[in-house]
Design an enzyme around this catalytic site. Structure first.
Site, PDB file in Angstrom:
ATOM      1  CD  GLU A  47     -19.257 -16.777  16.009  1.00 14.89           C
ATOM      2  OE1 GLU A  47     -19.026 -16.500  17.205  1.00 14.89           O
ATOM      3  OE2 GLU A  47     -18.560 -16.370  15.071  1.00 14.89           O
ATOM      4  CB  CYS A  66      -9.335  -5.824   0.776  1.00 20.35           C
ATOM      5  SG  CYS A  66     -10.795  -6.748   0.251  1.00 20.35           S
ATOM      6  CE1 TYR A  99     -13.874  -5.109   0.349  1.00 23.36           C
ATOM      7  CE2 TYR A  99     -13.815  -3.407  -1.325  1.00 23.36           C
ATOM      8  CZ  TYR A  99     -13.184  -4.138  -0.354  1.00 23.36           C
ATOM      9  OH  TYR A  99     -11.855  -3.903  -0.076  1.00 23.36           O
ATOM     10  CG  ASN A 132      -0.314   0.206   2.510  1.00 22.58           C
ATOM     11  OD1 ASN A 132       0.170   1.298   2.806  1.00 22.58           O
ATOM     12  ND2 ASN A 132      -0.291  -0.842   3.340  1.00 22.58           N
ATOM     13  CG  ASP A 137     -16.073   0.123  15.491  1.00 21.34           C
ATOM     14  OD1 ASP A 137     -14.876   0.428  15.416  1.00 21.34           O
ATOM     15  OD2 ASP A 137     -16.642  -0.182  16.561  1.00 21.34           O
ATOM     16  CG  HIS A 176     -10.612  -7.503   4.779  1.00 21.76           C
ATOM     17  ND1 HIS A 176     -10.046  -6.739   3.783  1.00 21.76           N
ATOM     18  CD2 HIS A 176      -9.678  -7.560   5.773  1.00 21.76           C
ATOM     19  CE1 HIS A 176      -8.856  -6.336   4.163  1.00 21.76           C
ATOM     20  NE2 HIS A 176      -8.609  -6.821   5.366  1.00 21.76           N
ATOM     21  CG  ASP A 183      -5.091  -6.965   5.876  1.00 21.99           C
ATOM     22  OD1 ASP A 183      -5.016  -6.548   4.707  1.00 21.99           O
ATOM     23  OD2 ASP A 183      -6.163  -6.999   6.521  1.00 21.99           O
ATOM     24  CG  ASN A 211     -14.811 -14.673  17.633  1.00 22.37           C
ATOM     25  OD1 ASN A 211     -15.992 -14.834  17.351  1.00 22.37           O
ATOM     26  ND2 ASN A 211     -14.210 -15.386  18.571  1.00 22.37           N
TER      27      ASN A 211
END
Length: 679
Positions: free
Chosen positions: A440, A269, A521, A221, A321, A327, A350, A390
């Site tokens: 989960e 991404c 997205y 990036n 947030d 992603h 990432d 999570n």
């Protein structure tokens, strides 16, 4: 030693070092393994020879960027060594071995004769040393050979996108062995902030995959360092290319170099992740792309994401947030000597610039095992990655007049779904969700979540923005969902059904405000497409369905290149709490059909027919058909065309021919015909 000439045995060394796919006249080998070279011009090949290898500026033995070694009888695994294989009257063949933890990069190799007393070494030339996942002593050693083939040598990949309800995929040409890509990757390391600040120390750390992975996650990036790609999530891509139009990393990396290393416009991404895959595979670090659906971007580090809606059901873009439809990041395979063997294996990197880490936009490597076990106190960026898969979700109703917010509902099972990667040796999707977290909603998963909060000091910390237990414990009187009632394709009407169910034993009156917005997205709203409201009475314990149709003409002009629409129904229940019903829709583009006509043979022309059908009832213009393929096409083939509406007749057909040797030929000049299909 004067007038030396070197035979690098390129073909044999490339075969032994798994570097045959590089199209280079320079020797490219992997560390921890021997390679052969022959040089002549020596009068006495049996004389004592000393070799010098060095890389980077101001090479030194202390920095492990220089080594001096003589002829030995056997290979030394812990250090550079040379063994004579054969000699003749004027030449000598040497087997040179590097240690498995050697610094990677371009080396100069010199030799001098100790018996002649000469003090000036003679140059034998340069070679490139890479990581070696086939060597058990290397930090990147991957014992599974099929995985080595996939994650280091495979040049074509599949990336998954869409949303949790509708996963789609597209191909990507990583092209890590294309001409000049290796040189670009090496120059990328030399343009990093670490190198600019202290080049000697930076190069000395290039034996460490976790160090290089972190540096390169920053360099892909452009936020801090004039790196490769400039991110853009606005929906407006003037001055560059739409992120969705890229089909491979090669064009991006070549454009970066050709521009004088100015950032390429634009990336999102999956583009950042794909380019990082190319760079790391090129350098020999096993790497793959990972797609996380319903991915949290936890900007404030509290393992919770907050979303806000107004009374009409509009999604408000007021929180730092966010929850992305999907992603894409990377996993790279290497050991973690800094953390211990239980944290070795896949590491999350990432390159997408989201939050700063260490003052710049970089992320990882975060041990995937640490993420699963909630060990968020370990290096690097584990809390951010943990939240991505999570975090808990809080959905709020926000009154802009009073500034009051009311919790609509909270949920712990939304984030981190269908975490996906490409299968080894196949174009199938593999679900790796269970490698990131326990099931989960299970007791174990909740224990890990609480463990992570405790490690971050969040467990007992007072948060004035947190919902009260009374808010969380409130139970709704009704439930709702959106069902899809037709094709999810661009050019088609969007048909949905809102299903509302009364959960109580007495009738409920509900006022419903519905909206549909085009989004990118990341679920950032861009344009309002449609709105409506209804008032209904739901009989006790009964369900009602309300059909919704959004014509193509209403969303056509507002749709972003991500083809995403968010539909929301905010239900105001008389005498009860509000209920939010929300669904993210991803529309598929019309398909392109590719057929190979006849038998495909190496070094022979083959005809390929490409068919595309215009799905809408108006003529479309300024279209470009773009084709890319390793060793089939030289560069990217672009054909301009325009298409009449459905029902037009096929007037002509054009074929393009490819040579497996890497050249492209056309059987006939391509014209754009006004027809419903272009072939």
């Amino acid at each position: 030693l004067t007038g030396l000439s070197t035979n690098w045995h390129l073909k044999e060394n490339a075969r032994d070092h798994h570097t045959s796919k590089f199209s280079s006249k320079e020797l490219i080998v992997r560390r921890g393994q021997t390679f052969i070279l022959t040089f002549n011009g020596t009068e006495h090949p049996e004389q004592n020879l000393t070799f010098i290898v060095e890389t980077g500026p101001k090479p030194s033995k202390l920095a492990k960027t220089q080594a001096t070694f003589g002829i030995s009888s056997t290979v030394t695994k812990e250090s550079w060594s040379a063994v004579v294989q054969s000699t003749s009257s004027s030449s000598v063949t040497i087997s040179i071995s590097s240690p498995p933890n050697a610094v990677i990069g371009r080396y100069k190799l010199s030799v001098q004769s100790t018996s002649s007393g000469s003090s000036s070494p003679a140059s034998l030339g340069t070679f490139v040393l890479l990581f070696n996942p086939w060597s058990s002593g290397d930090d990147v050693f991957m014992p599974n050979k099929a995985e080595c083939e996939e994650y280091v040598l495979e040049e074509f990949g599949i990336i998954f996108a869409g949303n949790k309800n509708h996963i789609n995929s597209f191909g990507w040409n990583f092209g890590q062995f294309q001409g000049d890509i290796l040189n670009i990757c090496l120059s990328m390391m030399d343009r990093s902030l670490n190198y600019r600040q202290d080049p000697v120390t930076d190069v000395s750390h290039r034996n460490d995959p976790k160090y290089l992975g972190r540096v390169l996650s920053a360099m892909v990036n452009a936020n801090d360092d004039q790196g490769v790609l400039l991110g853009n999530w606005s929906g407006n891509y003037d001055g560059g290319k739409s992120p969705s139009s890229w089909t491979g990393s090669g064009e991006i990396l070549h454009n970066w170099k050709k521009s004088g290393f100015k950032p390429v416009r634009y990336g999102q991404c999956w583009v950042f992740a794909a380019v990082l895959t190319t760079v790391l595979r090129c350098l020999g670090i096993p790497t793959r792309t990972i797609t996380n659906f319903s991915s949290a971007h936890d900007a404030d580090g509290n393992l919770r994401v907050d979303e806000f809606y107004d009374a009409d059901g509009n999604h408000l873009d007021r929180a730092a947030d966010s929850i992305w439809n999907f992603h894409v990041w990377n996993e790279s395979w290497f050991s973690r000597s800094d953390l211990g063997p239980s944290y070795s294996g896949w590491q999350v990197l990432d390159a997408t610039p989201q939050e700063e880490s260490g003052g710049i936009y970089q992320c990882g490597p975060a041990s995937r095992n640490a993420i699963k076990e909630g060990d968020v106190d370990l290096d690097y960026d584990c809390p951010f990655v943990f939240a991505e898969v999570n975090a808990d979700c809080m959905y709020w109703n926000y009154d802009s007049t009073t500034g009051k917010k009311t919790l609509i509902f909270s949920k712990s099972t939304i984030i981190g779904q269908s975490i996906s990667t490409k299968a080894v040796g196949r174009d199938d999707r593999v679900d790796v969700t269970n490698d990131y977290k326990y099931e989960e909603g299970s007791t174990k998963e909740r224990e890990i979540f609480k463990k992570a909060r405790k490690k971050l000091g969040l467990e007992d910390k007072f948060d004035p923005t947190a919902p009260t237990s009374q808010e969380i414990d409130q139970k709704p009187d009704i439930s709702g969902k959106f069902k899809v009632d037709g094709p999810l394709e661009v050019g088609k009407n969007l048909s949905l059904i809102l299903v509302l169910a009364n959960l109580q034993s007495d009738a409920k009156t509900v006022h419903v405000n519905m909206t549909a917005w085009s989004t990118v997205y990341t679920r950032r709203p861009v344009h309002e497409i449609w709105k409506d409201s209804i008032s209904v009475t739901l009989p006790p314990k009964e369900e009602k369905q309300f059909p919704i149709k959004i014509p193509y003409t209403e969303y056509q002009q507002q749709l972003t290149t991500d083809n995403t629409i968010q539909v929301t129904a905010l239900c105001h229940v008389e005498g009860g709490i509000q209920v939010l019903v929300q669904r993210d829709i991803t529309l598929d583009n019309p398909s392109i059909d590719i057929q190979v006509l006849g038998e495909a043979k190496v070094n022979k022309e083959v005809d390929v027919e490409v068919t595309f059908t215009n799905p809408i009832d108006v003529e479309v213009t300024d279209c470009v058909l773009q084709a890319e393929g390793n060793d089939l096409l030289r560069g990217i083939l672009e054909i301009e065309l325009w298409l009449r509406h459905l029902g037009g007749q096929i007037i002509g057909q054009n074929l393009f021919s490819c040579l497996s040797s890497g050249t492209t030929q056309f059987q006939s000049k391509i014209h754009a015909y006004p027809c419903s299909k272009f072939c």
